[in-house]
Structure formats: C-alpha cells, structure tokens
Motif scaffolding. Structure first.
Motif, PDB file in Angstrom:
ATOM      1  N   ASP A 127      57.004  47.097 -11.123  1.00 37.61           N
ATOM      2  CA  ASP A 127      56.260  48.527 -12.066  1.00 37.61           C
ATOM      3  C   ASP A 127      55.659  47.812 -13.321  1.00 37.61           C
ATOM      4  OD1 ASP A 127      55.796  50.969 -13.026  1.00 37.61           O
ATOM      5  OD2 ASP A 127      57.839  51.746 -12.946  1.00 37.61           O
TER       6      ASP A 127
ATOM      7  N   ASP B 218      52.408  56.274  -3.876  1.00 34.31           N
ATOM      8  CA  ASP B 218      52.336  54.159  -4.864  1.00 34.31           C
ATOM      9  C   ASP B 218      50.694  53.853  -4.623  1.00 34.31           C
ATOM     10  OD1 ASP B 218      53.088  51.941  -5.235  1.00 34.31           O
ATOM     11  OD2 ASP B 218      54.879  51.574  -4.264  1.00 34.31           O
TER      12      ASP B 218
ATOM     13  N   ASN C 140      57.528  45.329  -5.420  1.00 29.45           N
ATOM     14  CA  ASN C 140      58.083  46.252  -6.145  1.00 29.45           C
ATOM     15  C   ASN C 140      57.713  46.505  -7.525  1.00 29.45           C
ATOM     16  OD1 ASN C 140      57.869  47.902  -3.326  1.00 29.45           O
ATOM     17  ND2 ASN C 140      60.179  47.180  -3.164  1.00 29.45           N
TER      18      ASN C 140
END
Length: 359
Positions: A272, A217, A270
């Motif tokens: 995207d 990530d 988180n």
C-alpha cells in the motif's frame, strides 16, 4: 531409437526443463542434444515430420541471436551435468556472460511477471531492449524526439533469454550491443498477461482486445499498450504551442517509475504505497530503490505524491486519476505538471543537476 525410447527421453527432458520453454525449443534440444530423429519426434508428437523440421531449422538460424543461443546452450545441458558449449564447441567460459542452469530454469510465474513489466516498456515509441555479452542485465532504453535516451527498466538476463526464446522480442541485426524490439507475438502475450494477472500462466486463446474499464484497485489499472500515460501527455501542447511536459518532466517521471518497478520486486505488488505516502515518518526501506521511492513521495507529500504515483507508477490515465481523487475535470494535468516539476527539483537537489542514482 524406438518410439518408446523417444517418449521416455522426451518425458525426462520435460521434467528437467521449466514450463515456459516452447515445444519448438524442446524439439530442437531433443534432436540436437539427445539424438532423436525428426521423424521419431514427429511420430511421438503426432504431427508431420516437416513441422518438426521447420522448427529445428528456424531455431538453428536464430542462434546468431545472443539471447537465443545462450538459452539453447544452457537448456541443452540441463540435467546432463556438463558445461554448456557454443555452436563451434567452445566452452562457455570463452563467453563473457554465462547463464547458470539454475537461472535459465526460472519458474514460469517469474518469467510472466517480469515479461509483463518489460513488454509494457517496449511498446512505448522509441523503446528497445539493449543487450551486450558483458552485461549481466538487459536494459530498456527509450529515445525521445530530441534524440536523448532514457533508461526505463532493467531485467535479469535469464528472463531476457526466455523472452527471446519465446519469440516475444527479436533482434534484427545482432552486434556487440544487440537491440531487441517487441514482436507481434510479444504484443499478444502482453495483452494476455495483463488480462490474466501476474502469476497466471499464459492461456492458449488469442486475446483481441484489452479492456479499459475502471477497477477499484489502481495497481491493476489497464492502459494503452502503445505508450505510458506520461509519454502521451508529453505530446500535448500548451496554448502558446510549447510542449505541455518538458523532456525533464518526463525523465523525472520515468526515474520514479523505474525505482517503483525495482521496489515492487521486494515489497510485492500489493504493498500500500498510498498508506506509506501518508505515514508521519518515512517507512524503513531495506533496498535502495525503496528508499528512493519513499524519499521522492514524501518530498512531494499527499496530493502531488498521489498524482505522480497513479500516473507514473500505476500507469493510470489522468482522467481516471481525477475521478478517483475527486478532482474537477481537466485539473489533473495542471497538478501533474506541478508535481513533476517538484519531482525534477527533488532529483536535482538529491543527486545533482546531471547526476544519476546508482542501484
């Protein structure tokens, strides 16, 4: 005051204060605001009286620091239902900036998350945290080799209060505009915060090294604690001896990074951004910072947008970015320079040649 009473007072104070408040500050408040003697506090904590005495004297000396004084004044009034007062007894209404009790009692997770963001900027060369009494927020500015100053981050005043009280930042010479530098304790805290994550509490162990292994990530990518990848690249030279990245290129990347940090507060860590970059239409953004990030990324498009997102926003090393995107070795820096030139032109077209965005 008996030892039983001291324990009760200490317990009541612990329940009213946020978890991030250091024990030394708790001892100071118990002594100066609650009337507990140093010997009683030492007995209750199971330590020598000289230990508590040193803590109290050190914090008293540090009250010349505007952030430390604000924090202690407000924390000292917590749970008492009274207006915090300054060192000479004046009401805090005489102080241009007041820190509300609810603000200074922000939770530890918030302090750690924001501190990780700000301390990352303060480890860069020439970076300081600027604070003035009439400023609602503290501002991180970085002075480049040419003497030009760039704003790289902003933080709410209560978080800056907490960072100063925890001795993560320090002001050498308090003045009308005080400038704070990251301390050794702040660097150690940053290493721990990066390892344990955003919302985890700081562990008591000492962190001696930050891992640089790749992760799946990019939002959790690790990097040098001294400077961001963009600043490091700016010192490289081209074949003709000129700087590989100009100050305008670095400034454009820092502008995107600042908006990205502000947008993260609203959309979460988180979110995207890669998916948003490839959306057929610009997603609806509710905040100015989000709108500016979306506008910049969509103007760059896939490829150019990817490389600035990874290096400027995720602070991912250029070699790692090349591997993630499947590019040939050493090709990323050329694409990055093209992307930053396009980003600089975007800001110039939208906000004017010398204009700055607002918000």
């Amino acid at each position: 005051m008996s030892s039983v009473t001291v324990s009760k007072v200490s317990g009541a104070l612990s329940q009213s204060l946020p978890d991030w408040v250091p024990q030394s500050a708790r001892n100071y408040i118990l002594h100066t605001e609650k009337g507990c003697s140093i010997r009683e506090l030492a007995r209750d904590l199971g330590c020598h009286a000289s230990t508590v005495s040193r803590q109290v004297k050190r914090l008293e000396r540090r009250r010349e620091d505007i952030l430390v004084d604000e924090a202690l004044r407000t924390l000292g009034a917590t749970g008492q239902g009274v207006t915090p007062t300054g060192r000479s007894g004046q009401k805090s209404a005489d102080i241009a900036v007041r820190v509300a009790e609810a603000d200074i009692c922000t939770d530890e997770a918030t302090v750690n998350r924001e501190a990780r963001r700000i301390l990352r900027r303060l480890v860069e060369a020439g970076a300081v945290l600027a604070v003035a009494r009439d400023m609602e927020k503290a501002v991180v500015v970085r002075t480049g080799a040419d003497g030009q100053t760039t704003r790289t981050a902003t933080v709410d005043r209560p978080v800056a209060n907490a960072m100063a009280l925890k001795d993560w930042i320090s002001c050498i010479t308090p003045s009308r505009i005080s400038r704070y530098f990251i301390t050794c304790a702040g660097r150690a805290a940053l290493k721990t915060l990066i390892e344990v994550g955003d919302d985890a509490k700081l562990s008591a162990r000492t962190v001696t090294q930050v891992h640089t292994s790749e992760t799946t990530d990019p939002r959790t990518a690790r990097y040098s604690l001294r400077e961001s990848p963009l600043v490091v690249l700016s010192r490289r030279k081209s074949k003709d001896g000129a700087a590989f990245l100009s100050d305008e290129h670095v400034s454009a990347g820092e502008r995107l990074r600042e908006d990205f940090e502000l947008a993260q507060i609203d959309v979460g860590a988180n979110f995207d951004w890669q998916a948003a970059l490839r959306a057929p239409e610009e997603p609806t953004a509710t905040r100015d910072a989000q709108k500016r990030v979306f506008a910049a990324l969509h103007d760059l498009g896939p490829g150019l947008g990817d490389v600035v997102l990874r290096t400027c926003c995720y602070l991912e090393g250029l070699e790692a970015a090349e591997r993630r995107m499947g590019w040939a070795a050493r090709s990323g820096k050329v694409v990055l320079r093209i992307a930053l030139e396009r980003l600089k032109r975007h800001y110039s077209d939208v906000y004017g040649a010398h204009g700055r965005f607002v918000g």
